[in-house]
Design an enzyme around this catalytic site. Structure first.
Site, short mmCIF file in Angstrom:
data_model
loop_
_atom_site.label_atom_id
_atom_site.label_comp_id
_atom_site.label_asym_id
_atom_site.label_seq_id
_atom_site.Cartn_x
_atom_site.Cartn_y
_atom_site.Cartn_z
N TRP A 99 0.84 -1.21 0.00
CA TRP A 99 0.00 0.00 0.00
C TRP A 99 0.87 1.25 0.00
O TRP A 99 0.59 2.22 -0.70
CB TRP A 99 -0.97 0.00 1.18
N ASP A 166 -1.73 6.86 6.33
CA ASP A 166 -2.76 5.92 5.90
C ASP A 166 -3.03 5.01 7.10
O ASP A 166 -2.18 4.20 7.48
CB ASP A 166 -2.24 5.12 4.69
N LYS A 190 -12.13 -1.80 6.88
CA LYS A 190 -11.34 -2.67 7.75
C LYS A 190 -11.86 -2.65 9.19
O LYS A 190 -11.95 -3.67 9.83
CB LYS A 190 -9.86 -2.27 7.73
C1 LIG Z 1 -7.03 -1.89 2.27
C2 LIG Z 1 -5.99 -0.85 2.33
C3 LIG Z 1 -5.90 0.17 1.36
C4 LIG Z 1 -6.78 0.23 0.15
O1 LIG Z 1 -8.02 0.73 0.45
P1 LIG Z 1 -9.15 0.98 -0.67
O2 LIG Z 1 -10.21 1.64 0.14
O3 LIG Z 1 -9.53 -0.36 -1.21
O4 LIG Z 1 -8.58 1.86 -1.72
C5 LIG Z 1 -4.93 1.14 1.53
N1 LIG Z 1 -4.09 1.11 2.58
C6 LIG Z 1 -4.14 0.14 3.51
C7 LIG Z 1 -3.19 0.17 4.65
C8 LIG Z 1 -5.09 -0.86 3.41
O5 LIG Z 1 -5.15 -1.84 4.35
#
Ligand SMILES: *Cc1c(COP(=O)(O)O)cnc(C)c1O
Length: 357
Positions: A99, A166, A190
């Site tokens: 990511w 993030d 998540k």
């Molecule tokens: C799942 C995830 C993403 C991607 O998220 P989307 O909403 O599908 O774009 C980005 N960063 C992390 C750390 C993730 O676990």
């Protein structure tokens, strides 16, 4: 048989969230209509949006000067929105996984990207330390929890430049000193809500420093001014997010969640370290994620991987197959996962070891 949901995302949500959302799909706010068929400008939905933003601020203790946004596009759109809105010349990134790499790639389209450190040499099984954040960077970007590899930055780091994080997979799992961050963002699927809504916590004073034209929908200012109602927001996921936030509050808030998450992770890591068949993929205990617990078969027992997956599935363990880039197993232990599910997985691992070790 009871199912134990260890999916990494979309992932387990509180029963409370699912029940209340199901009810709102049938009859929202006693309107005699489904939430799916009423205007986002109705006073009933406006109240949901306002309360969700308010409760998010309350639970995370978000100081003055910050806004909470609920947008579409997923965390992946934030990979581009962050540099679009903040980067003039140069940005710094920490490369801790797939990511992070995607975020880096997007930023490279807007200027110079300095990757201050990377753990790619060991397939991202640790968090790099002892790096220097360049003071001439417009911001420094980190991924606090690396969902795929099971590593996590569990403290709030100090940065000489605006810090962007993030937190897709560890938001609301522990208290955060928001004042150390300029932006925190993540997909909600998540630890908060069904897929479709992205949360952004943003300090307003970092905006307005770039000269490029920013398309309206990609401009944070648009969404701040319109309080996430510039266009139609993801109505149903926002409603569900509010339910999860209410559930968090009823259950003692985020510090209680942290205690519970630490307890669940401790139980499972202890079993992984003790069990003769398995080993953790993250050697340094300080780097081990409390949200995504990755483990593989010990050397010499590789051929038991598939049989264990089948055995665990027969015992009701769902979603424990590891990401293809790590292999083995991954048990995601988000806020809504009960301690009993962790205990059930541990029981399954012991039973399997007794039969096979
Ligand atoms: C799942 C995830 C993403 C991607 O998220 P989307 O909403 O599908 O774009 C980005 N960063 C992390 C750390 C993730 O676990």
């Amino acid at each position: 048989m009871k199912k134990h949901n260890f999916y990494a995302g979309p992932s387990i949500l509180p029963e409370y969230t699912i029940e209340n959302t199901a009810e709102a799909v049938r009859n929202f706010a006693d309107m005699g209509l489904s939430i799916m068929e009423v205007s986002h400008r109705s006073k009933e939905f406006v109240a949901v949006m306002e309360e969700a933003q308010q409760l998010f601020k309350e639970l995370l203790n978000i100081p003055e000067g910050y806004h909470v946004l609920f947008l579409g596009g997923g965390a992946s759109t934030q990979f581009a929105m962050v540099p679009f809105n903040l980067m003039n010349k140069k940005a710094a990134y920490l490369n801790t996984g797939a990511w992070a790499k995607k975020a880096i790639k997007e930023a490279q389209g807007f200027g110079e990207v300095e990757v201050v450190a990377s753990s790619e040499d060991k397939n991202f099984n640790y968090i790099p330390k002892n790096y220097t954040i360049p003071e001439d960077a417009d911001y420094f970007h980190i991924t606090t929890n690396n969902t795929i590899y099971g590593t996590e930055i569990k403290n709030d780091i100090d940065s000489p430049v605006p810090l962007v994080a993030d937190m897709s997979s560890d938001i609301l799992s522990r208290p955060v000193d928001i004042s150390k961050y300029a932006i925190i963002y993540g997909g909600a699927q998540k630890n908060l809500a069904p897929a479709g809504v992205t949360f952004v916590i943003i300090r307003e004073d970092i905006l307005g420093k770039v000269n490029r034209h920013i398309p309206t929908m990609l401009n944070y200012k648009t969404h701040i001014e319109k309080e996430s109602m510039f266009n139609t927001p993801p109505v149903l996921p926002v409603f569900a997010a509010l339910q999860t936030l209410k559930w968090l509050k009823k259950n003692g808030g985020i510090s209680e969640m942290q205690k519970k998450n630490e307890y669940k992770a401790k139980l499972l890591y202890e079993e992984i370290d003790r069990n003769p068949l398995f080993r953790s993929t993250v050697p340094d205990e300080n780097d081990r994620s409390l949200m995504n617990i990755c483990f593989v078969m010990k050397d010499g027992f590789e051929e038991l991987e598939k049989p264990f997956l089948e055995f665990a599935t027969s015992r009701g363990m769902i979603g424990i197959k590891g990401h293809r880039s790590v292999g083995g197993f991954r048990a995601s232990t988000y806020n809504a996962l009960p301690v009993e599910s962790v205990q059930a997985l541990i029981g399954t691992m012991r039973e399997f070891a007794e039969k096979n070790a």
